[in-house]
Design a protein around this motif. Structure first.
Motif, PDB file in Angstrom:
ATOM      1  N   PRO A 190      38.958  43.606  37.506  1.00  0.00           N
ATOM      2  CA  PRO A 190      39.515  44.417  38.820  1.00  0.00           C
ATOM      3  C   PRO A 190      38.726  44.162  39.971  1.00  0.00           C
ATOM      4  N   ILE A 191      38.551  42.849  40.375  1.00  0.00           N
ATOM      5  CA  ILE A 191      37.927  42.442  41.400  1.00  0.00           C
ATOM      6  C   ILE A 191      38.958  41.908  42.403  1.00  0.00           C
ATOM      7  N   HIS A 192      38.312  41.554  43.832  1.00  0.00           N
ATOM      8  CA  HIS A 192      39.601  41.226  44.748  1.00  0.00           C
ATOM      9  C   HIS A 192      38.762  40.127  45.960  1.00  0.00           C
ATOM     10  N   ASP A 193      37.471  39.946  45.443  1.00  0.00           N
ATOM     11  CA  ASP A 193      36.663  38.982  46.640  1.00  0.00           C
ATOM     12  C   ASP A 193      36.015  37.986  45.728  1.00  0.00           C
ATOM     13  N   ILE A 194      36.508  36.641  45.720  1.00  0.00           N
ATOM     14  CA  ILE A 194      36.287  35.655  44.980  1.00  0.00           C
ATOM     15  C   ILE A 194      35.476  34.440  45.919  1.00  0.00           C
ATOM     16  N   SER A 195      34.330  33.917  45.525  1.00  0.00           N
ATOM     17  CA  SER A 195      33.615  33.070  46.089  1.00  0.00           C
ATOM     18  C   SER A 195      32.877  32.023  45.158  1.00  0.00           C
ATOM     19  N   ASP A 245      42.493  36.618  52.774  1.00  0.00           N
ATOM     20  CA  ASP A 245      42.136  35.571  53.724  1.00  0.00           C
ATOM     21  C   ASP A 245      41.224  34.672  52.956  1.00  0.00           C
ATOM     22  N   VAL A 246      41.241  33.412  53.737  1.00  0.00           N
ATOM     23  CA  VAL A 246      40.236  32.362  53.063  1.00  0.00           C
ATOM     24  C   VAL A 246      39.337  31.891  53.985  1.00  0.00           C
ATOM     25  N   VAL A 295      30.705  22.187  49.871  1.00  0.00           N
ATOM     26  CA  VAL A 295      31.884  23.016  50.392  1.00  0.00           C
ATOM     27  C   VAL A 295      32.009  24.182  49.351  1.00  0.00           C
ATOM     28  N   ASP A 296      32.071  25.280  50.233  1.00  0.00           N
ATOM     29  CA  ASP A 296      32.243  26.605  49.501  1.00  0.00           C
ATOM     30  C   ASP A 296      33.445  27.296  50.119  1.00  0.00           C
ATOM     31  N   ILE A 297      34.261  27.824  49.002  1.00  0.00           N
ATOM     32  CA  ILE A 297      35.318  28.626  49.205  1.00  0.00           C
ATOM     33  C   ILE A 297      35.123  30.156  48.870  1.00  0.00           C
ATOM     34  N   ARG A 298      35.630  31.030  49.754  1.00  0.00           N
ATOM     35  CA  ARG A 298      35.849  32.439  49.592  1.00  0.00           C
ATOM     36  C   ARG A 298      37.258  32.954  49.797  1.00  0.00           C
ATOM     37  N   SER A 299      37.870  33.711  49.126  1.00  0.00           N
ATOM     38  CA  SER A 299      39.232  34.207  49.063  1.00  0.00           C
ATOM     39  C   SER A 299      39.129  35.573  48.815  1.00  0.00           C
ATOM     40  N   LYS A 300      39.629  36.587  49.908  1.00  0.00           N
ATOM     41  CA  LYS A 300      39.429  38.121  49.585  1.00  0.00           C
ATOM     42  C   LYS A 300      40.787  38.804  49.998  1.00  0.00           C
ATOM     43  N   ASN A 324      43.279  35.491  43.943  1.00  0.00           N
ATOM     44  CA  ASN A 324      42.067  34.871  44.742  1.00  0.00           C
ATOM     45  C   ASN A 324      41.473  33.585  44.039  1.00  0.00           C
ATOM     46  N   ALA A 325      41.166  33.829  42.785  1.00  0.00           N
ATOM     47  CA  ALA A 325      40.713  32.541  42.113  1.00  0.00           C
ATOM     48  C   ALA A 325      41.778  31.560  41.786  1.00  0.00           C
ATOM     49  N   ALA A 326      43.038  31.988  41.524  1.00  0.00           N
ATOM     50  CA  ALA A 326      44.183  30.858  41.511  1.00  0.00           C
ATOM     51  C   ALA A 326      44.243  30.147  43.052  1.00  0.00           C
ATOM     52  N   ARG A 327      44.023  30.977  44.224  1.00  0.00           N
ATOM     53  CA  ARG A 327      44.109  30.274  45.339  1.00  0.00           C
ATOM     54  C   ARG A 327      43.227  29.365  45.439  1.00  0.00           C
ATOM     55  N   ILE A 328      42.031  29.777  45.265  1.00  0.00           N
ATOM     56  CA  ILE A 328      40.752  28.748  45.327  1.00  0.00           C
ATOM     57  C   ILE A 328      41.294  27.370  44.670  1.00  0.00           C
TER      58      ILE A 328
END
Length: 237
Positions: A93-98, A190-191, A204-209, A220-224
């Protein structure tokens, strides 16, 4: 009875399909939208039960076409919300992936856009990071050999190819920010992509929240993953 059963199955379908657009356009709040799913499941079950009773007691009033419509509408109304529930149970149950959990990229141009968002712009913290490590261990910092400017340009193109709204592209600082808006509910996620030099390599680092919601259902993980695949495609052209 045929008309009643068909009507209930149609109501079930509408209770499941309409909450997204109604929330997207500000007609109902999120709680009401999700309540629609619950009542849609109930209505779908009721329609199937009534269809069974019709089959047992008034079979002569049934037609193949109307029965098929009831089954399709009802099964969809039941299956779709239950599928979402199962997905929610299968991911943390999280929503901030990096990809960088020690020093996640920080939103810059997007920060003001999230001022009124239920989920704050700051990183969710170590508890979220630990859940991500267990659920998505493959998400780590990426290494590329291309120059920073080329990578920034490629990320821009990848974001555009995916239909995201480009908010910021700063080649000198190696920062690209974009927003993805979901079609159904209009959820805004947001990414940010950060490109750093390290010797002959670029990190290169990617964060999606997500802006709203405790759980992102793995989006968010799928988006990354999707962005990485599109970036690699752009670089290979």
């Amino acid at each position: 009875m045929k008309v009643l059963v068909t009507l209930i199955s149609l109501i079930a379908l509408l209770l499941v399909v309409l909450p997204g657009p109604l929330y997207k356009f500000g007609i109902v709040d999120l709680g009401t939208a999700f309540a629609g799913f619950k009542f849609g499941v109930y209505a779908g079950i009721a329609a199937l039960v009534l269809l069974l009773l019709q089959f047992l007691l008034k079979r002569d009033t049934m037609t193949l076409g109307s029965s098929a419509i009831v089954v399709v509408f009802s099964v969809f109304s039941i299956a779709m919300p239950l599928s979402m529930m199962n997905t929610a149970k299968s991911v943390p149950p999280i929503h901030d992936i990096s990809t960088d959990l020690v020093n996640p990229p920080e939103f810059v141009a997007i920060a003001p856009l999230r001022a009124n968002a239920p989920n704050p712009v700051e990183y969710a913290g170590e508890a979220s990071a630990e859940q991500q490590r267990q659920a998505y261990p493959e998400l780590k910092t990426l290494n590329y050999s291309q120059p920073k400017a080329e990578l920034v340009s490629a990320v821009e193109q990848a974001a555009k190819n995916l239909g995201w709204e480009l908010i910021n592209a700063d080649a000198s600082n190696g920062i690209i920010e974009a927003t993805h808006t979901s079609t159904w509910f209009g959820f805004e996620d947001d990414v940010i992509v950060r490109v750093n030099d390290q010797g002959n390599e670029r990190l290169v680092d990617i964060r999606s929240k997500s802006r709203i919601g405790g759980s992102d259902l793995g989006k968010n993980a799928a988006r990354i993953h999707t962005l990485i695949e599109e970036l690699d495609t752009v670089l290979a052209e």
